[in-house]
Design a protein around this motif. Structure first.
Motif, short mmCIF file in Angstrom:
data_model
loop_
_atom_site.label_atom_id
_atom_site.label_comp_id
_atom_site.label_asym_id
_atom_site.label_seq_id
_atom_site.Cartn_x
_atom_site.Cartn_y
_atom_site.Cartn_z
N VAL A 10 0.79 -1.14 -0.03
CA VAL A 10 -0.07 -0.05 0.01
C VAL A 10 0.89 1.17 0.02
O VAL A 10 2.12 1.19 0.49
CB VAL A 10 -1.04 0.13 1.19
N ASP A 11 0.42 2.35 -0.33
CA ASP A 11 0.95 3.54 -0.36
C ASP A 11 0.30 4.84 -0.18
O ASP A 11 0.64 5.92 -0.50
CB ASP A 11 1.73 3.73 -1.80
N SER A 16 -3.85 1.42 -4.39
CA SER A 16 -3.50 0.51 -3.50
C SER A 16 -4.44 -0.02 -2.46
O SER A 16 -4.46 -1.09 -2.00
CB SER A 16 -2.42 1.17 -2.64
N HIS A 38 4.32 -1.24 3.57
CA HIS A 38 4.58 0.14 3.24
C HIS A 38 5.92 0.71 3.09
O HIS A 38 6.55 0.57 4.19
CB HIS A 38 3.46 1.20 3.99
N ASP A 65 3.54 8.36 10.49
CA ASP A 65 3.46 7.67 9.09
C ASP A 65 1.87 7.61 8.89
O ASP A 65 1.14 6.77 9.23
CB ASP A 65 3.99 6.12 9.18
N VAL A 67 0.16 6.93 6.22
CA VAL A 67 -0.28 5.70 5.53
C VAL A 67 -0.70 4.54 6.31
O VAL A 67 -1.73 3.87 6.22
CB VAL A 67 0.77 5.21 4.50
N TYR A 87 1.50 -5.03 10.39
CA TYR A 87 1.81 -3.80 9.56
C TYR A 87 3.24 -3.90 9.51
O TYR A 87 4.27 -3.68 10.62
CB TYR A 87 1.24 -2.63 10.24
N SER A 89 6.40 -1.14 8.31
CA SER A 89 6.80 0.14 7.43
C SER A 89 8.39 -0.29 7.09
O SER A 89 9.12 -0.62 8.02
CB SER A 89 7.08 1.05 8.54
#
Length: 321
Positions: A10-11, A16, A38, A65, A67, A87, A89
């Protein structure tokens, strides 16, 4: 069922978001975990490097962040989630960060273009790079303008498809497509409870009475009679398909199989079939033709650029041709 997770890249773009939803449902179908990955923007990565080098304890430990927070908010409204959701990063370039994350994944799902893509682009540079280099199958979900609306009822084949909406379409070169590609297509069809349609193309002119853009004929394996009126190349290709599919039909006996041998360009036929397919599966390259494992074949390249639905590009994961 596999312990390997489904990774969603995702972005923060709407493209996304479509990939995230596709990955969520894929993880549920395969009863496995979901990893939302991400790649941090350059500003966040520079901040982390600066803080580390200066050891400035007065500064926040992490760069905000947005996103990551956006994704958590989206998934909080989802009707159902996999048992485990993680998740990640990531740092570095987008292709490299996703390549590393996807090393142990069942599949990596991403949109066809991200935030930085021009509207006219059919496929973004990051999507192309990841599909060309990832160690796992990469599913590219096209942006909304390219998505075709699958028919609510089986069609009559007027668009060149079999009339079996929601199937998994497999592009097969019987002598060269790797086993990993076939296994991925059958496993995905089994998880969906749908049909695998196997499409192969032969490069000879069709019979004089056949229109080039006419619908191709789909034949179930048990219907392969020795018809003297059939095009010899078509008959031979169907027989080659049948032999190639034997171990996969034995491994997934509940998956219905349709076979189609078509004249003309393989990529064009697969793009047409993508209008009513749940997924099109292609091999990343021909093992016997590629000069290296990271090369993408012309068929995979063309289908990625023009398909009207999700496309899975599957690398050769083993030494089998």
């Amino acid at each position: 069922m596999s312990n390997a997770p489904v990774v969603a890249a995702v972005d923060g773009s709407e493209h996304s978001l479509q990939a995230l939803e596709w990955a969520r449902t894929a993880a549920l179908r395969h009863r496995t975990g979901l990893v939302v990955a991400h790649v941090l923007p350059d500003s966040a990565q520079l901040y982390a490097a600066r803080r580390s080098s200066l050891a400035d304890a007065s500064q926040p430990e992490q760069f905000a962040d947005p996103v990551g927070e956006w994704v958590r908010g989206i998934l909080a409204t989802a009707p159902e989630l996999p048992d485990t959701v993680r998740y990640d990063s990531l740092e570095g370039s987008v292709p490299e960060g996703l390549r590393v994350t996807g090393e142990d994944a069942l599949m990596l799902v991403m949109g066809s273009r991200g935030r930085g893509g021009f509207a006219a682009l059919l496929l973004g540079s990051n999507s192309r790079a990841v599909a060309s280099t990832a160690a796992c199958p990469v599913v590219v979900v096209p942006h909304a303008a390219r998505l075709a609306q699958a028919p609510a009822e089986p069609s009559d084949g007027a668009d060149g498809s079999s009339g079996s909406a929601g199937r998994v379409v497999l592009g097969l070169h019987a002598a060269e497509t790797a086993d990993d590609v076939l296994a991925f297509a059958f496993a995905e069809a089994a998880a969906r409870g749908t049909t695998v349609q196997v499409v192969s193309a032969y490069a000879i002119p069709p019979a004089p009475t056949t229109m080039v853009d006419s619908p191709f004929q789909v034949i179930p394996p048990e219907g392969l009679a020795d018809d003297g009126d059939a095009v010899p190349a078509e008959r031979e290709m169907l027989r080659s398909q049948t032999e190639r599919l034997v171990p996969f039909r034995a491994r997934w006996p509940r998956v219905p199989v349709e076979q189609a041998a078509v004249p003309g360009d393989a990529a064009e036929r697969l793009v047409t079939a993508s209008r009513s397919a749940a997924l099109v599966v292609v091999g990343r390259h021909h093992p016997r033709r590629s000069v290296g494992p990271l090369m993408m074949g012309s068929v995979a390249h063309a289908v990625l650029h023009h398909a009207h639905g999700p496309v899975a590009v599957v690398p050769t994961l083993s030494d089998d041709p």
